[in-house]
Design a protein around this motif. Sequence first.
Motif, mmCIF file in Angstrom:
data_model
loop_
_atom_site.group_PDB
_atom_site.id
_atom_site.type_symbol
_atom_site.label_atom_id
_atom_site.label_comp_id
_atom_site.label_asym_id
_atom_site.label_seq_id
_atom_site.Cartn_x
_atom_site.Cartn_y
_atom_site.Cartn_z
ATOM 1 N N ASP A 220 33.550 48.431 44.426
ATOM 2 C CA ASP A 220 34.090 48.370 43.065
ATOM 3 C C ASP A 220 34.986 47.142 42.914
ATOM 4 O O ASP A 220 36.046 47.061 43.525
ATOM 5 C CB ASP A 220 34.878 49.644 42.775
ATOM 6 N N VAL A 221 34.556 46.179 42.106
ATOM 7 C CA VAL A 221 35.302 44.923 41.947
ATOM 8 C C VAL A 221 36.302 44.971 40.804
ATOM 9 O O VAL A 221 37.058 44.012 40.608
ATOM 10 C CB VAL A 221 34.330 43.733 41.726
ATOM 11 N N ARG A 222 36.341 46.062 40.042
ATOM 12 C CA ARG A 222 37.173 46.074 38.838
ATOM 13 C C ARG A 222 38.655 45.882 39.147
ATOM 14 O O ARG A 222 39.362 45.187 38.404
ATOM 15 C CB ARG A 222 36.939 47.367 38.054
ATOM 16 N N GLY A 223 39.117 46.474 40.231
ATOM 17 C CA GLY A 223 40.525 46.301 40.586
ATOM 18 C C GLY A 223 40.872 44.856 40.904
ATOM 19 O O GLY A 223 41.941 44.362 40.543
ATOM 20 N N ARG A 224 39.963 44.176 41.588
ATOM 21 C CA ARG A 224 40.203 42.778 41.942
ATOM 22 C C ARG A 224 40.280 41.894 40.687
ATOM 23 O O ARG A 224 41.026 40.906 40.658
ATOM 24 C CB ARG A 224 39.096 42.260 42.853
ATOM 25 N N PHE A 225 39.504 42.229 39.656
ATOM 26 C CA PHE A 225 39.469 41.406 38.444
ATOM 27 C C PHE A 225 40.544 41.788 37.433
ATOM 28 O O PHE A 225 40.705 41.081 36.422
ATOM 29 C CB PHE A 225 38.093 41.497 37.790
ATOM 30 N N SER A 257 35.319 34.150 44.860
ATOM 31 C CA SER A 257 36.160 34.133 46.065
ATOM 32 C C SER A 257 37.291 35.151 46.008
ATOM 33 O O SER A 257 37.665 35.723 47.035
ATOM 34 C CB SER A 257 36.734 32.730 46.284
ATOM 35 N N GLY A 258 37.842 35.385 44.814
ATOM 36 C CA GLY A 258 38.970 36.298 44.697
ATOM 37 C C GLY A 258 38.589 37.698 44.283
ATOM 38 O O GLY A 258 39.339 38.655 44.533
ATOM 39 N N GLY A 259 37.402 37.835 43.646
ATOM 40 C CA GLY A 259 36.962 39.137 43.164
ATOM 41 C C GLY A 259 35.924 39.788 44.053
ATOM 42 O O GLY A 259 36.148 40.854 44.625
ATOM 43 N N TYR A 260 34.780 39.135 44.190
ATOM 44 C CA TYR A 260 33.650 39.749 44.906
ATOM 45 C C TYR A 260 33.766 39.653 46.424
ATOM 46 O O TYR A 260 33.532 40.629 47.146
ATOM 47 C CB TYR A 260 32.340 39.115 44.436
ATOM 48 N N TYR A 261 34.098 38.473 46.934
ATOM 49 C CA TYR A 261 34.114 38.291 48.386
ATOM 50 C C TYR A 261 35.035 39.271 49.114
ATOM 51 O O TYR A 261 34.614 39.882 50.114
ATOM 52 C CB TYR A 261 34.460 36.842 48.749
ATOM 53 N N PRO A 262 36.282 39.474 48.665
ATOM 54 C CA PRO A 262 37.152 40.394 49.401
ATOM 55 C C PRO A 262 36.625 41.830 49.432
ATOM 56 O O PRO A 262 36.845 42.549 50.397
ATOM 57 C CB PRO A 262 38.488 40.318 48.645
ATOM 58 N N VAL A 263 35.923 42.241 48.363
ATOM 59 C CA VAL A 263 35.375 43.599 48.343
ATOM 60 C C VAL A 263 34.278 43.726 49.383
ATOM 61 O O VAL A 263 34.241 44.691 50.153
ATOM 62 C CB VAL A 263 34.857 43.945 46.929
ATOM 63 N N LEU A 264 33.365 42.740 49.446
ATOM 64 C CA LEU A 264 32.329 42.798 50.455
ATOM 65 C C LEU A 264 32.938 42.705 51.857
ATOM 66 O O LEU A 264 32.535 43.458 52.764
ATOM 67 C CB LEU A 264 31.321 41.658 50.260
ATOM 68 N N GLU A 265 33.886 41.830 52.058
ATOM 69 C CA GLU A 265 34.517 41.666 53.365
ATOM 70 C C GLU A 265 35.149 42.975 53.828
ATOM 71 O O GLU A 265 35.079 43.351 55.001
ATOM 72 C CB GLU A 265 35.576 40.559 53.312
#
Length: 268
Positions: A220-225, A257-265
């Motif tokens: 879930d990327v919503r928190g990052r965005f 880099s700030g939204g999707y990548y950290p979630v996958l990592e």
Amino acid sequence: MKLPRLASVAATLTALAGLVLGGAGVAAAQEAAATSYVALGDSYSSGVGAGNYDSSSGSCKRSNSAYPVLWKNANAPASFHFTACSGAKTTDVINNQLGPLNSGTTLVSISIGGNDAGFADAMTTCVLQGTNACVARINEARQYIAGTLPGRLDAVYSAIRSKAPNARVVVLNYPRFYKINGSCVVGLSETSRQAINDAADHLSDVIAKRVADHGFTFGDVRGRFTGHEICSGDPWLHSVDWLNITNSYHPKAAGQSGGYYPVLEGLA
């Protein structure tokens, strides 16, 4: 008299802890090196809007700033295949993207469903035709998401599992597009912006349910965005880009880099 002995014990425990932690670090590095990673999906996975495109990817517009490439660069997997493509629907993934998958694949990532639901057309309607037409078109998309999309997602998820029975499959969703009552003073009405956000949440809910039923992992990327939507002070998403229309409503490099990548990592 006992202090030297205590110091010796403490030193021994510290050394053992270092060995354990060091061993864990080596094990993690070895696991990453043994990973066979395949990145599937649509424009949110291919990196449309992030620039830095691989010229050999043509209209698929695979970006070297997209989160699959960022993960590959950080983790150095044993193999990496990047088949995500701009404009892809679930049927495109099934027909055109699954070639690299096999029983040795250990990690798969994918974002899919937005194009099936007609989000691009809905956003065009919202931009060009006003609030009433926007809300009506968004409601059509919601009906599709509730009624037809679950079966389409089932088909693509089942195809992935059939081809890659041993893989960890991470399914990433889409962010909310707008900060409500944000800094935008022109453009869509707040009613339209809220309708778009609500539809994005509805899409995420449907994806999450299908992901859970297939035993996959939901990213879930919503928190990052949050705080980086359109109309925020630091947007990670393009608004309407009249000079390069394909960028519109896609993550910038910062969103990858700030939204999707950290979630996958964090999940891979």
